[in-house]
Design a protein around this motif. Structure first.
Motif, mmCIF file in Angstrom:
data_model
loop_
_atom_site.group_PDB
_atom_site.id
_atom_site.type_symbol
_atom_site.label_atom_id
_atom_site.label_comp_id
_atom_site.label_asym_id
_atom_site.label_seq_id
_atom_site.Cartn_x
_atom_site.Cartn_y
_atom_site.Cartn_z
ATOM 1 N N UNK B 133 0.819 -1.205 0.000
ATOM 2 C CA UNK B 133 0.000 0.000 0.000
ATOM 3 C C UNK B 133 0.861 1.266 0.000
ATOM 4 N N UNK B 134 1.880 1.242 0.840
ATOM 5 C CA UNK B 134 2.728 2.430 0.930
ATOM 6 C C UNK B 134 3.483 2.650 -0.377
ATOM 7 N N UNK B 135 3.907 1.578 -1.007
ATOM 8 C CA UNK B 135 4.650 1.717 -2.263
ATOM 9 C C UNK B 135 3.730 2.292 -3.334
ATOM 10 N N UNK B 136 2.502 1.823 -3.342
ATOM 11 C CA UNK B 136 1.552 2.350 -4.314
ATOM 12 C C UNK B 136 1.299 3.826 -4.052
ATOM 13 N N UNK B 168 -8.358 1.572 -8.455
ATOM 14 C CA UNK B 168 -9.188 0.373 -8.592
ATOM 15 C C UNK B 168 -8.546 -0.595 -9.574
ATOM 16 N N UNK B 169 -7.974 -0.049 -10.639
ATOM 17 C CA UNK B 169 -7.315 -0.909 -11.627
ATOM 18 C C UNK B 169 -6.205 -1.707 -10.976
ATOM 19 N N UNK B 170 -5.417 -1.013 -10.170
ATOM 20 C CA UNK B 170 -4.286 -1.673 -9.522
ATOM 21 C C UNK B 170 -4.799 -2.745 -8.561
ATOM 22 N N UNK B 171 -5.862 -2.402 -7.832
ATOM 23 C CA UNK B 171 -6.407 -3.366 -6.895
ATOM 24 C C UNK B 171 -6.979 -4.572 -7.631
ATOM 25 N N UNK B 176 0.312 -7.140 -6.296
ATOM 26 C CA UNK B 176 1.647 -7.637 -6.631
ATOM 27 C C UNK B 176 2.024 -7.219 -8.041
ATOM 28 N N UNK B 177 1.067 -7.406 -8.955
ATOM 29 C CA UNK B 177 1.324 -6.982 -10.327
ATOM 30 C C UNK B 177 1.514 -5.477 -10.375
ATOM 31 N N UNK B 178 0.734 -4.788 -9.561
ATOM 32 C CA UNK B 178 0.781 -3.337 -9.580
ATOM 33 C C UNK B 178 2.135 -2.786 -9.203
ATOM 34 N N UNK B 179 2.735 -3.323 -8.175
ATOM 35 C CA UNK B 179 4.002 -2.769 -7.736
ATOM 36 C C UNK B 179 5.133 -3.096 -8.703
ATOM 37 N N UNK B 180 4.903 -4.087 -9.550
ATOM 38 C CA UNK B 180 5.933 -4.406 -10.544
ATOM 39 C C UNK B 180 6.247 -3.195 -11.414
ATOM 40 N N UNK B 181 5.222 -2.324 -11.551
ATOM 41 C CA UNK B 181 5.401 -1.168 -12.424
ATOM 42 C C UNK B 181 6.176 -0.040 -11.762
ATOM 43 N N UNK B 208 5.378 4.581 -22.809
ATOM 44 C CA UNK B 208 5.924 3.231 -22.632
ATOM 45 C C UNK B 208 5.676 2.750 -21.207
ATOM 46 N N UNK B 209 5.869 3.657 -20.269
ATOM 47 C CA UNK B 209 5.667 3.326 -18.862
ATOM 48 C C UNK B 209 4.221 2.891 -18.630
ATOM 49 N N UNK B 210 3.293 3.660 -19.180
ATOM 50 C CA UNK B 210 1.873 3.365 -18.990
ATOM 51 C C UNK B 210 1.451 2.092 -19.699
ATOM 52 N N UNK B 211 1.965 1.921 -20.907
ATOM 53 C CA UNK B 211 1.603 0.724 -21.659
ATOM 54 C C UNK B 211 2.047 -0.525 -20.912
ATOM 55 N N UNK B 212 3.255 -0.485 -20.392
ATOM 56 C CA UNK B 212 3.738 -1.674 -19.707
ATOM 57 C C UNK B 212 2.999 -1.858 -18.393
ATOM 58 N N UNK B 213 2.650 -0.745 -17.765
ATOM 59 C CA UNK B 213 1.897 -0.844 -16.515
ATOM 60 C C UNK B 213 0.549 -1.511 -16.760
ATOM 61 N N UNK B 214 -0.149 -1.029 -17.792
ATOM 62 C CA UNK B 214 -1.455 -1.603 -18.107
ATOM 63 C C UNK B 214 -1.304 -3.070 -18.491
ATOM 64 N N UNK B 215 -0.274 -3.357 -19.286
ATOM 65 C CA UNK B 215 -0.060 -4.737 -19.736
ATOM 66 C C UNK B 215 0.202 -5.652 -18.541
ATOM 67 N N UNK B 216 1.006 -5.176 -17.611
ATOM 68 C CA UNK B 216 1.280 -5.969 -16.411
ATOM 69 C C UNK B 216 0.007 -6.260 -15.635
ATOM 70 N N UNK B 217 -0.839 -5.240 -15.538
ATOM 71 C CA UNK B 217 -2.038 -5.397 -14.719
ATOM 72 C C UNK B 217 -3.013 -6.419 -15.275
#
Lengths: 219, 219
Positions: B133-136, B168-171, B176-181, B208-217
């Motif tokens: 949570x804190x990292x997010x 909400x997307x991250x949740x 775990x996937x979320x913090x990967x970004x 690029x950052x956003x695309x990979x973030x969304x892809x990870x999620x």
DNA sequence: TGTAAGTCGACTGTTTACAGTCTGTTCTAG
DNA sequence: CTAGAACAGACTGTAAACAGTCGACTTACA
């Protein structure tokens, strides 16, 4: 301001809150409620013939749309836009519509979308000699359609949240200046760019359209 | 869900409505109120210890932020995001943050902004071993700061309207996937791009950052 | 006369109670 | 077994009321 009550007596389908919302939005973006004007809850609720509770729900929404600004102790007034804010609004708008154009470019089957867009421009064209309000309406419809056709609900929602501010910008800058931006050719150009599928071109075209629109307004 | 009342007992500065808003937002984005969950006004108002009227004002706002969706007869439930919606949200987010990065690039004196951004990354770095949570939280703070530093209030406001959906997307995608970004390097990269003043590079980096973030999620 | 204190009124924040309406469910009569 | 009535749950909207706050106006005193 007597006109405020009229819209509520009509279409009974929507909730009172939504009717009040529309009525207030229209009153603000039409200039009936001038920028800086202080709003008093009891006054408005009486004018709109709704209770304070229901009114307050609508006011919160307008506040979030950026049409109202809150002063000390929650006192609301109609937001006043300066030139920088207008430029800022159009910068965000450009970013959103650029995304829309880019998304449409990447749509494999975009013939239908292209057709819909041309149709809205036809409406604009037909409204050439209509009132300023109607011309602005048709312009907004084109841009809203641009966002809707992407199928990205979030994009559409974000654009609509900005719509009130956009309308205020146009009103603030002057309707005459506002309609200068609504050349049919410029809009066909945007659609053409999308038709080519060249995302970069589409983005540039939109951005140019928005930059000149903002520049015209604050000129 | 007993925790819902606690946040209201604290900081008394804000209005009850704002307190309720925060409490509900937190409850939703933390998963305490699960997606799809049906909300009953009387239940919530009792839980939060506020009246229905006040609660309804808060609910309207959450609805507009996209955290709640309205069913037939105004029945509200916690919004459920599917993968397409997450991608759509991140596309809009990317558009907004691209604008932010581009704007900062064009800032003649951006040394101070660069410094502020590095500071928020320092916080992220320090939170490496903290809770998810804190990292997010620190990640969101970086991106919010990115928007704030542009001085474009409309941009900041639009981004914040989206913030709930992002959380909400991250949740939904899984923390775990979320913090990967949230790699520190990726963020430094964004700041570096802004530092060069190359708007095109900055835009590409953000995207690029956003695309990979969304892809990870949604992976 | 100038100023400080006190008063009044206007608003907002918030609560409570209630009426109306819609819907799904349950119970009963045929 | 089923149609229809009765009912309960929930949302929308309303009215009335009270506290708190702040500005403006008035008044009293030095």
């Amino acid at each position: 301001m007597a006109g405020l009550t009229a819209p509520l007596l009509g279409l009974q389908k929507k909730s009172l809150r939504e009717q009040a919302l529309s009525a207030l939005r229209t009153a603000i973006t039409s200039g009936e409620l001038a920028p800086g004007r202080h709003l008093v809850e009891t006054e408005l609720s009486e004018m709109l013939q709704i209770s304070r509770g229901t009114l307050r729900e609508a006011l919160r929404q307008l506040e979030q749309e950026g049409l109202l600004s809150a002063g000390p102790r929650g006192r609301l007034s109609v937001r006043h836009l300066d030139e920088k804010e207008i430029r800022d609004i159009f910068a965000v708008r450009a970013a959103l519509e650029s995304l829309a154009a880019r998304t449409l470019c990447e749509l494999p089957d975009r013939a239908h979308a292209i057709e819909s867009l041309h149709k809205t421009i036809d409406v604009m064209e037909a409204a050439q000699d209509a009132s300023l309000e109607e011309r602005i309406e048709s312009d907004m419809e084109f841009h809203r359609t641009l966002c809707r056709l992407t199928g990205n609900e979030t994009l559409l929602h974000s654009w609509q949240s900005l719509e009130g501010s956009i309308r205020m910008s146009i009103m603030f800058g002057g309707l005459e200046k506002g309609v200068k931006n609504m050349s049919v050719d410029r809009h066909r150009e945007i659609v053409s760019a999308i038709e080519t599928g060249d995302a970069s071109l589409a983005r540039t075209t939109i951005r140019a359209h928005m930059d000149s629109a903002a520049a015209n307004l604050v000129a």
